[in-house]
Design an enzyme around this catalytic site. Sequence first.
Site, PDB file in Angstrom:
ATOM      1  CE1 TYR A 157      70.709 -40.235  -9.696  1.00 41.45           C
ATOM      2  CE2 TYR A 157      69.909 -38.479 -11.121  1.00 41.45           C
ATOM      3  CZ  TYR A 157      69.839 -39.180  -9.936  1.00 41.45           C
ATOM      4  OH  TYR A 157      68.912 -38.834  -8.986  1.00 41.45           O
ATOM      5  CE1 TYR A 192      67.601 -35.308 -11.499  1.00 37.76           C
ATOM      6  CE2 TYR A 192      68.406 -35.253  -9.233  1.00 37.76           C
ATOM      7  CZ  TYR A 192      67.673 -35.870 -10.237  1.00 37.76           C
ATOM      8  OH  TYR A 192      66.994 -37.038  -9.981  1.00 37.76           O
ATOM      9  NE  ARG A 213      62.513 -35.646  -8.666  1.00 40.24           N
ATOM     10  CZ  ARG A 213      62.486 -36.696  -7.849  1.00 40.24           C
ATOM     11  NH1 ARG A 213      63.286 -37.731  -8.095  1.00 40.24           N
ATOM     12  NH2 ARG A 213      61.697 -36.727  -6.803  1.00 40.24           N
ATOM     13  CG  HIS A 216      66.414 -36.764  -4.716  1.00 40.59           C
ATOM     14  ND1 HIS A 216      66.185 -35.804  -5.680  1.00 40.59           N
ATOM     15  CD2 HIS A 216      66.601 -37.931  -5.395  1.00 40.59           C
ATOM     16  CE1 HIS A 216      66.227 -36.358  -6.875  1.00 40.59           C
ATOM     17  NE2 HIS A 216      66.487 -37.648  -6.734  1.00 40.59           N
ATOM     18  CG  HIS A 218      67.457 -42.100  -6.006  1.00 36.49           C
ATOM     19  ND1 HIS A 218      66.184 -42.263  -6.523  1.00 36.49           N
ATOM     20  CD2 HIS A 218      67.984 -41.035  -6.648  1.00 36.49           C
ATOM     21  CE1 HIS A 218      65.972 -41.339  -7.450  1.00 36.49           C
ATOM     22  NE2 HIS A 218      67.051 -40.589  -7.546  1.00 36.49           N
TER      23      HIS A 218
END
Length: 291
Positions: A157, A192, A213, A216, A218
Amino acid sequence: MSYLTEDTSAEVVNGRIGAQTDPRLREVMSSLVSHLHAFIKEVELTEAEWDYAIEFLTRTGQMCDDTRQEFILLSDVLGVSMLVDAVNHRLPEGATQSTVFGPFHVKGAPERPMGATISLDGKGELCLFEGRVLDVDGTPIENALVDVWSDNEDGFYDVQQPDIQPPFNNRGVFRTGPDGRYAFRGIKPVSYPIPDDGPVGQMLAALGRHPWRPAHMHFMISAPEHARLITHLFVAGDDYLASDAVFGVKPDLIVGLEPVAEGDAMPPAEQGEAAPVKWRAQYDFRLKKQG
């Protein structure tokens, strides 16, 4: 006067709670003390183990700063975040399921025109996310705010790489019109690992668990007179769907990505955007009424 013994420990501690204590605080703390004392007795916790637990929690707190929340990670990997979410979001039939918020949301992401690209670093294969925001009865919801964020192609991120990624990379807010439709260009999500260089990562390794994870995107969707929805869309076929490190996957949130052929209709792009869209993810969100 009562003194603490092994047999009476919880009762003695709870007996010291003041008469004027808030009733909800009394309920929560009494239960916490009872379960904690019962756990210690059940496993016959050693002094060395309790010292290590205190040291572990201390290190967890020391890892927290403005861009990293190690305690949220701890809550996530223990399944506590998802359990609290489940208890607090018992939804009516037809409403879109919620999942964990995660530690990487950033307030103040820019509101972008419908169809805009949120990927600013030029990495990754572009994916069109589109669909509608509806009531549980299928009525389109106007003026819903669709706040979205994801990692980049490298699995990080923007707040994890402030010197590498541009601010608000892979983030944006979109506002639905009368038809309830949303559309934006992100990247094809990638799986990730959660940050595993701290106490939580050490705990996972000791337990023989991986930190990954599944891929995806969010979503946080807010609309007048409707309950806010915090959720993800997961990519079908990902290797980690059945072993998400934070237990966030729900079957109804898994979507297949469709390849986009040259010439397929696309929503208008912002001026200067020339990169072709290679994938499409379609999903309708259904919000429950407030209250």
